[in-house]
Design a protein around this motif. Structure first.
Motif, PDB file in Angstrom:
ATOM      1  N   GLY A  40      44.450  29.655  46.445  1.00  0.00           N
ATOM      2  CA  GLY A  40      43.657  30.217  45.351  1.00  0.00           C
ATOM      3  C   GLY A  40      43.432  31.708  45.486  1.00  0.00           C
ATOM      4  N   LYS A  70      32.453  36.466  41.330  1.00  0.00           N
ATOM      5  CA  LYS A  70      32.014  35.099  41.577  1.00  0.00           C
ATOM      6  C   LYS A  70      31.586  34.936  43.027  1.00  0.00           C
ATOM      7  CE  LYS A  70      32.690  33.167  37.534  1.00  0.00           C
ATOM      8  NZ  LYS A  70      33.718  32.203  37.148  1.00  0.00           N
ATOM      9  N   SER A 108      39.478  31.194  41.685  1.00  0.00           N
ATOM     10  CA  SER A 108      38.552  32.300  41.444  1.00  0.00           C
ATOM     11  C   SER A 108      38.898  32.959  40.113  1.00  0.00           C
ATOM     12  CB  SER A 108      38.666  33.326  42.566  1.00  0.00           C
ATOM     13  OG  SER A 108      39.953  33.936  42.522  1.00  0.00           O
ATOM     14  N   ALA A 120      44.930  36.750  37.209  1.00  0.00           N
ATOM     15  CA  ALA A 120      46.284  37.056  37.677  1.00  0.00           C
ATOM     16  C   ALA A 120      47.313  36.140  37.023  1.00  0.00           C
ATOM     17  CB  ALA A 120      46.348  36.919  39.200  1.00  0.00           C
ATOM     18  N   LYS A 158      50.841  40.820  40.252  1.00  0.00           N
ATOM     19  CA  LYS A 158      49.860  39.894  40.807  1.00  0.00           C
ATOM     20  C   LYS A 158      50.486  38.539  41.040  1.00  0.00           C
ATOM     21  CE  LYS A 158      45.855  41.926  38.537  1.00  0.00           C
ATOM     22  NZ  LYS A 158      44.846  41.732  37.489  1.00  0.00           N
ATOM     23  N   THR A 211      44.390  35.770  45.753  1.00  0.00           N
ATOM     24  CA  THR A 211      45.203  36.602  44.866  1.00  0.00           C
ATOM     25  C   THR A 211      45.878  37.721  45.625  1.00  0.00           C
ATOM     26  OG1 THR A 211      43.676  36.142  43.059  1.00  0.00           O
ATOM     27  CG2 THR A 211      45.143  38.014  42.767  1.00  0.00           C
ATOM     28  N   ALA A 255      40.388  45.540  37.309  1.00  0.00           N
ATOM     29  CA  ALA A 255      41.035  44.333  36.786  1.00  0.00           C
ATOM     30  C   ALA A 255      40.884  43.162  37.753  1.00  0.00           C
ATOM     31  CB  ALA A 255      42.516  44.597  36.527  1.00  0.00           C
ATOM     32  N   LEU A 256      40.727  43.462  39.039  1.00  0.00           N
ATOM     33  CA  LEU A 256      40.570  42.389  40.019  1.00  0.00           C
ATOM     34  C   LEU A 256      39.152  41.839  40.038  1.00  0.00           C
ATOM     35  CD1 LEU A 256      42.594  44.001  42.956  1.00  0.00           C
ATOM     36  CD2 LEU A 256      43.310  42.122  41.495  1.00  0.00           C
ATOM     37  N   VAL A 315      49.271  34.418  42.762  1.00  0.00           N
ATOM     38  CA  VAL A 315      48.204  33.565  43.289  1.00  0.00           C
ATOM     39  C   VAL A 315      48.813  32.545  44.233  1.00  0.00           C
ATOM     40  CG1 VAL A 315      46.418  31.896  42.698  1.00  0.00           C
ATOM     41  CG2 VAL A 315      46.795  33.872  41.230  1.00  0.00           C
ATOM     42  N   THR A 372      39.459  35.992  39.658  1.00  0.00           N
ATOM     43  CA  THR A 372      40.570  36.923  39.905  1.00  0.00           C
ATOM     44  C   THR A 372      41.903  36.201  39.799  1.00  0.00           C
ATOM     45  OG1 THR A 372      39.122  38.095  41.438  1.00  0.00           O
ATOM     46  CG2 THR A 372      41.447  38.652  41.517  1.00  0.00           C
ATOM     47  N   ALA A 373      41.962  34.992  40.341  1.00  0.00           N
ATOM     48  CA  ALA A 373      43.210  34.232  40.290  1.00  0.00           C
ATOM     49  C   ALA A 373      43.537  33.815  38.861  1.00  0.00           C
ATOM     50  CB  ALA A 373      43.104  33.005  41.187  1.00  0.00           C
TER      51      ALA A 373
END
Lengths: 242, 304
Positions: free
Chosen positions: B210, B99, A72, A78, B300, B212, B93-94, B302, A74-75
């Motif tokens: 995947g 998507k 994603s 990160a 953060k 977060t 920021a997230l 993942v 977001t990932a």
């Protein structure tokens, strides 16, 4: 720094250590994200220097680890940063891959052959390079419109690596002169390649021929100038002014 | 909807219940990874004090029970409203919903600060009305405050928000199965947990591959001048404000003490990696991003 070294030797990450550390983008990425970065490099030819390439890197993991969907946004943020920061990291990783390509040149290669090989490395992603260079030239945190440092560093690293591979033995000022001229030759050739890829290699050859004649001319001018300056120094001394 | 897992709460071992701290920075001594006691009983840090692990959990619960009603007021007063900027920056920021709809879990998010921001961000920026947030907190009083806050919004009685009383160190797998969520957030809560590695392991479990993990927490200020000013403000003004506004000096004394006990940025990033997450490099802007010089920090990771 000790903790970083410790992490590098940790068995979980040692297999992901790059083989060379001479030219690595600063700061180096942690191993897991570095692994995804290396997997994203082959995707640049199809997806460009984009966050999409980074997101799809997980699809190319070994079958036991591969994901069914891209990461994603977001990932990706990160792991690599938001917006163009992630793209910059991918571009720098690709440039470092280019340096590794130079290092793998056959022994006893000439400078011309090494730079030619580096230009060949550009070919699969040639249509993505103008955007990549523009991203690098756009300062991330600056009031200036353009930042020339990434371009200069890119050319300087290639020139230095090419001299290292061909075991250049220049010393003192000649060391700088050799690398400076190589960087200028490569920069001109790469810019030519972006606009006219078919004639890039001929252009590179012509620049090399021109630089060798330029070097000999420069040496002669230097020598003649030293004679002139010594003559004038002698005349001034004999005149009794001092 | 408030779906208090009371049966779960009563069935969970008492020791396990108090692990996840809420993001109230009041008293809650969490065991730092580096603490090692020579005594046979397991202990945890409660600010600058060391208490038995079981005691810490009940202390944390008592703290949050007492501050729940004035939590938002105290956050505004002690941070001079800056916590709102931090939380806004954290959520933006997230980019939730960029998507497509996301399943999010906000742990130690009792009053719903982060959950509301996530849903508002997805709706306002991407017209996303499918993103959902499960708010998890160990303290029923805090969850009630959150439920009350959400009753004033359009998300009340919708599938987009749910409230669960659970322990972040042992999320019930019937309610939070493996590989469920796209985003795991915990803001100003992990510091108060008894076992941070356990929280991270649970986060890794419930996230999809995947997914977060994002943690907003008070952290270490490296600039010496700022650190001095921050220490002065923390140890003088915040307990005083706690006394005046909330009538509870001890809770807010614990707050400032617990901040100093939390691992610094590189150490916490390492803990996140040890839980199985992939992170960026160990620099500001990589595995973590400092806010206001490190007063607050977003880490953060993942799940790959």
């Amino acid at each position: 720094m000790e903790e970083k070294d410790k992490m590098k030797t940790d068995r979980r990450f040692s297999s992901d250590l790059p083989e060379f550390r001479r030219s690595v983008p600063s700061p180096p990425l942690f191993m897991s994200s570095a692994r995804l970065l290396r997997l994203a490099i082959p995707l640049v030819s199809t997806h460009g220097f984009t966050r999409e390439a980074l997101a799809r890197s997980v699809l190319t993991l070994p079958s036991s680890e591969a994901h069914s969907e891209p990461l994603s946004d977001t990932a990706v943020t990160a792991l690599f940063g938001e917006g163009d920061i992630a793209r910059r990291i991918l571009i720098c990783a690709w440039l470092d891959d280019g340096l590794r390509h130079i290092q793998s040149a056959p022994p006893r290669s000439t400078l011309k052959q090494v730079l030619r090989a580096r230009l060949e490395f550009n070919e699969p992603v040639l249509h993505h390079l103008p955007e990549a260079f523009s991203i690098l030239a756009s300062p991330a945190k600056s009031v200036f419109l353009l930042d020339p440092r990434p371009a200069l560093q890119h050319a300087a690293k290639i020139a230095d690596e090419a001299c290292h591979v061909t075991t250049d033995m220049s010393l003192q000022l000649a060391w700088y002169a050799q690398r400076g001229s190589l960087a200028a030759i490569y920069t001109a050739s790469e810019l030519h390649q972006l606009t006219s890829p078919e004639t890039a290699y001929e252009f590179l050859d012509s620049l090399f021929d021109g630089s060798s004649s330029l070097k000999s001319s420069f040496d002669e001018v230097n020598l003649f100038s030293s004679y002139i300056s010594k003559s004038w120094a002698g005349i001034v001394k004999s005149s009794g002014v001092f | 909807m408030l779906s208090l897992s009371r049966s779960l709460r009563s069935s969970l071992p008492k020791a396990a219940r108090l692990n996840c701290p809420r993001y109230i920075t009041t008293q809650s001594s969490s065991t730092t990874p580096s603490s090692s006691e020579t005594t046979t009983s397991r202990t945890a840090s409660f600010g600058f004090k060391t208490v038995p692990e079981e005691s810490k959990e009940s202390l944390v619960k008592d703290v949050f029970d007492s501050v729940a009603s004035s939590y938002d007021l105290m956050n505004d007063a002690t941070s001079l409203g800056v916590h709102r900027l931090w939380k806004d920056s954290y959520v933006s920021a997230l980019k939730p919903g960029r998507k497509g709809p996301m399943r999010c879990i906000d742990v130690a998010g009792g009053t719903g600060d982060i959950a509301l921001r996530i849903l508002d961000y997805a709706r306002e920026n991407y017209a996303d009305r499918e993103t959902s947030v499960a708010v998890v907190d160990i303290n029923a009083q805090m969850l009630k405050e959150g439920f009350r806050r959400f009753k004033k919004t359009m998300y009340h009685n919708t599938p987009q928000i749910s409230f669960h009383e659970a322990n972040a160190q042992a999320l019930p797998s019937e309610v939070f199965p493996d590989n469920t969520f796209d985003l795991y957030t915990i803001a100003f809560g992990i510091r108060n947990c008894t076992s941070i590695p356990s929280v991270l392991e649970e986060a890794h479990r419930v996230l999809k591959p995947g997914g977060t993990f994002a943690c907003l927490e008070f952290s270490r200020v490296n600039n010496p001048l700022l650190s001095t000013l921050y220490d002065q403000y923390s140890f003088t003004m915040i307990p005083l404000l706690g006394t005046i506004l909330a009538g509870d000096r001890d809770s807010y004394q614990y707050l400032v003490e617990s901040i100093r006990k939390f691992p610094p940025q590189p150490e916490f990033a390492k803990m996140i990696r040890e839980a199985g997450f992939a992170t960026g490099d160990d620099v500001d802007g990589g595995a973590w991003q400092d806010m206001w010089g490190g007063i607050a920090c977003v880490h953060k990771g993942v799940k790959l």
